[in-house]
Design a protein around this motif. Structure first.
Motif, mmCIF file in Angstrom:
data_model
loop_
_atom_site.group_PDB
_atom_site.id
_atom_site.type_symbol
_atom_site.label_atom_id
_atom_site.label_comp_id
_atom_site.label_asym_id
_atom_site.label_seq_id
_atom_site.Cartn_x
_atom_site.Cartn_y
_atom_site.Cartn_z
ATOM 1 N N UNK A 169 52.048 18.163 21.027
ATOM 2 C CA UNK A 169 51.641 19.552 20.815
ATOM 3 C C UNK A 169 50.550 19.957 21.804
ATOM 4 N N UNK A 170 49.611 19.050 22.052
ATOM 5 C CA UNK A 170 48.556 19.353 23.019
ATOM 6 C C UNK A 170 49.126 19.420 24.434
ATOM 7 N N UNK A 171 50.080 18.543 24.728
ATOM 8 C CA UNK A 171 50.723 18.577 26.046
ATOM 9 C C UNK A 171 51.452 19.901 26.247
ATOM 10 N N UNK A 172 52.091 20.393 25.190
ATOM 11 C CA UNK A 172 52.796 21.669 25.269
ATOM 12 C C UNK A 172 51.867 22.797 25.699
ATOM 13 N N UNK A 173 50.673 22.820 25.157
ATOM 14 C CA UNK A 173 49.727 23.880 25.505
ATOM 15 C C UNK A 173 49.416 23.874 26.998
ATOM 16 N N UNK A 174 49.285 22.693 27.574
ATOM 17 C CA UNK A 174 48.973 22.597 28.999
ATOM 18 C C UNK A 174 50.172 23.028 29.850
ATOM 19 N N UNK A 175 51.370 22.586 29.471
ATOM 20 C CA UNK A 175 52.561 22.971 30.234
ATOM 21 C C UNK A 175 52.825 24.471 30.115
ATOM 22 N N UNK A 176 52.623 25.016 28.923
ATOM 23 C CA UNK A 176 52.826 26.457 28.728
ATOM 24 C C UNK A 176 51.787 27.249 29.520
ATOM 25 N N UNK A 177 50.565 26.729 29.586
ATOM 26 C CA UNK A 177 49.526 27.390 30.368
ATOM 27 C C UNK A 177 49.924 27.452 31.837
ATOM 28 N N UNK A 178 50.495 26.374 32.337
ATOM 29 C CA UNK A 178 50.977 26.352 33.721
ATOM 30 C C UNK A 178 52.061 27.411 33.925
ATOM 31 N N UNK A 179 52.991 27.489 32.978
ATOM 32 C CA UNK A 179 54.100 28.432 33.107
ATOM 33 C C UNK A 179 53.629 29.880 33.083
ATOM 34 N N UNK A 180 52.517 30.131 32.428
ATOM 35 C CA UNK A 180 52.004 31.494 32.366
ATOM 36 C C UNK A 180 51.180 31.900 33.567
ATOM 37 N N UNK A 190 59.818 22.148 36.724
ATOM 38 C CA UNK A 190 59.321 20.863 36.213
ATOM 39 C C UNK A 190 58.544 21.064 34.915
ATOM 40 N N UNK A 191 57.700 22.097 34.873
ATOM 41 C CA UNK A 191 56.925 22.357 33.661
ATOM 42 C C UNK A 191 57.841 22.692 32.489
ATOM 43 N N UNK A 192 58.867 23.508 32.734
ATOM 44 C CA UNK A 192 59.803 23.861 31.661
ATOM 45 C C UNK A 192 60.564 22.630 31.173
ATOM 46 N N UNK A 208 63.474 23.481 22.217
ATOM 47 C CA UNK A 208 63.696 22.584 23.347
ATOM 48 C C UNK A 208 64.843 23.031 24.227
ATOM 49 N N UNK A 209 65.930 23.476 23.617
ATOM 50 C CA UNK A 209 67.067 23.967 24.398
ATOM 51 C C UNK A 209 66.696 25.224 25.176
ATOM 52 N N UNK A 210 65.877 26.074 24.562
ATOM 53 C CA UNK A 210 65.419 27.280 25.254
ATOM 54 C C UNK A 210 64.599 26.913 26.486
ATOM 55 N N UNK A 211 63.714 25.926 26.347
ATOM 56 C CA UNK A 211 62.900 25.486 27.481
ATOM 57 C C UNK A 211 63.757 24.815 28.544
ATOM 58 N N UNK A 212 64.757 24.055 28.114
ATOM 59 C CA UNK A 212 65.653 23.404 29.068
ATOM 60 C C UNK A 212 66.442 24.447 29.857
ATOM 61 N N UNK A 213 66.859 25.499 29.182
ATOM 62 C CA UNK A 213 67.544 26.596 29.872
ATOM 63 C C UNK A 213 66.614 27.238 30.898
ATOM 64 N N UNK A 214 65.347 27.436 30.517
ATOM 65 C CA UNK A 214 64.368 27.991 31.456
ATOM 66 C C UNK A 214 64.230 27.097 32.686
ATOM 67 N N UNK A 215 64.218 25.777 32.454
ATOM 68 C CA UNK A 215 64.066 24.833 33.565
ATOM 69 C C UNK A 215 65.228 24.949 34.544
ATOM 70 N N UNK A 216 66.437 24.999 34.025
ATOM 71 C CA UNK A 216 67.608 25.069 34.904
ATOM 72 C C UNK A 216 67.707 26.427 35.591
#
Length: 270
Positions: A169-180, A190-192, A208-216
């Motif tokens: 959950x904490x890792x998610x906050x950092x990755x989402x911050x990068x994406x924003x 990579x972040x997605x 997770x599937x939504x984020x994977x779609x964003x990544x692709x």
């Protein structure tokens, strides 16, 4: 449930012309929301794009530049303040049921300043004269981009460290911050992908599937890893996984079609 909206005007602030009044409104929307978010200069969460025809667009209330003030909690009727971008994005993705959002209309001042500076640079370039003012703007823009890049790199490093520590959950906050933070396409993909891995570990399959779609969509093309990465095992168990991946992995589809044709014509039979 149909999207619902209401609006109010916040009169709690100063009545001075300099500060002005900011209209606030509340909207309830369903997935897929059709909203893209970005992190503002103040660290807040802002509307960056609105997908036509989706739930948010149908309300007619959202505008690019509007700020998220609060959202529904992950579940239930409680409202959580949108105090930090990464946490807000985590809440929005995880939300179970309709999402109620409290929003503040953007005043356009930041956007107008950026446009004015760009117009000034363009005008002076066209005239063949570069003033000290333009050089100052260019230097400031360069410094801002470098600072943003450093913050994104820091978010990625911290996110990966937290992920290895199984603090998903904490890792998610950092990755989402990068994406924003307006990442480069390779950074965003990579972040997605890492966001998708986090949600898979948390067994939040749809997020997770939504984020994977964003990544692709952002250009992530290591389809072999997507099909074999143990961190995505929970996503691969979903019936929605294969159709999603097949939309992007055309080489896999073509290879399968070729093998089928070869089999039909006995090419493999000696």
């Amino acid at each position: 449930m149909d999207a619902q909206a209401s609006s109010t005007t916040d009169n709690s602030g100063s009545d001075t012309e300099e500060e002005g009044e900011f209209e606030e409104y509340e909207v309830e929307i369903e997935k897929p929301y059709g909203l893209k978010f970005a992190k503002g200069p103040d660290g807040g969460t802002y509307i960056d794009a609105i997908a036509p025809g989706r739930s948010a667009d149908k309300t007619g209330k959202f505008s690019v530049g509007d700020k998220v003030i609060a959202t529904s909690a992950v579940f239930g009727t409680e409202m959580w303040p949108a105090a930090e971008y990464g946490r807000t994005m985590y809440t929005i993705r995880q939300r179970i049921g309709p999402l109620l959002m409290k929003m503040q209309k953007g005043d356009g001042r930041i956007v107008q300043k950026e446009l004015t500076e760009k117009e000034l640079i363009r005008a002076e370039r066209n005239s063949g004269v570069i003033s000290d003012r333009v050089r100052e703007i260019q230097l400031r823009n360069y410094q801002r981009k470098m600072e943003q890049k450093e913050r994104r790199e820091k978010d990625l490093r911290e996110g990966l460290k937290l992920y290895k520590e199984e603090k998903y959950e904490e890792a998610l906050e950092r990755f989402e911050s990068l994406l924003g933070s307006k990442p480069e396409p390779n950074e965003g993909s990579v972040a997605s992908y890492n966001v998708a891995c986090c949600y898979s570990k948390l067994n939040q399959v749809q997020a997770g599937l939504s984020a994977l779609e964003d990544a692709m969509e952002a250009g992530y093309e290591d389809f072999k890893s997507i099909r074999s990465d143990p961190d995505l095992v929970n996503l691969r168990a979903s019936e929605d996984f294969k159709p999603l991946l097949d939309r992007f992995d055309e080489s896999f589809i073509n290879e399968g079609a070729i093998n089928t044709i070869k089999s039909l014509f006995g090419i493999f039979n000696k």
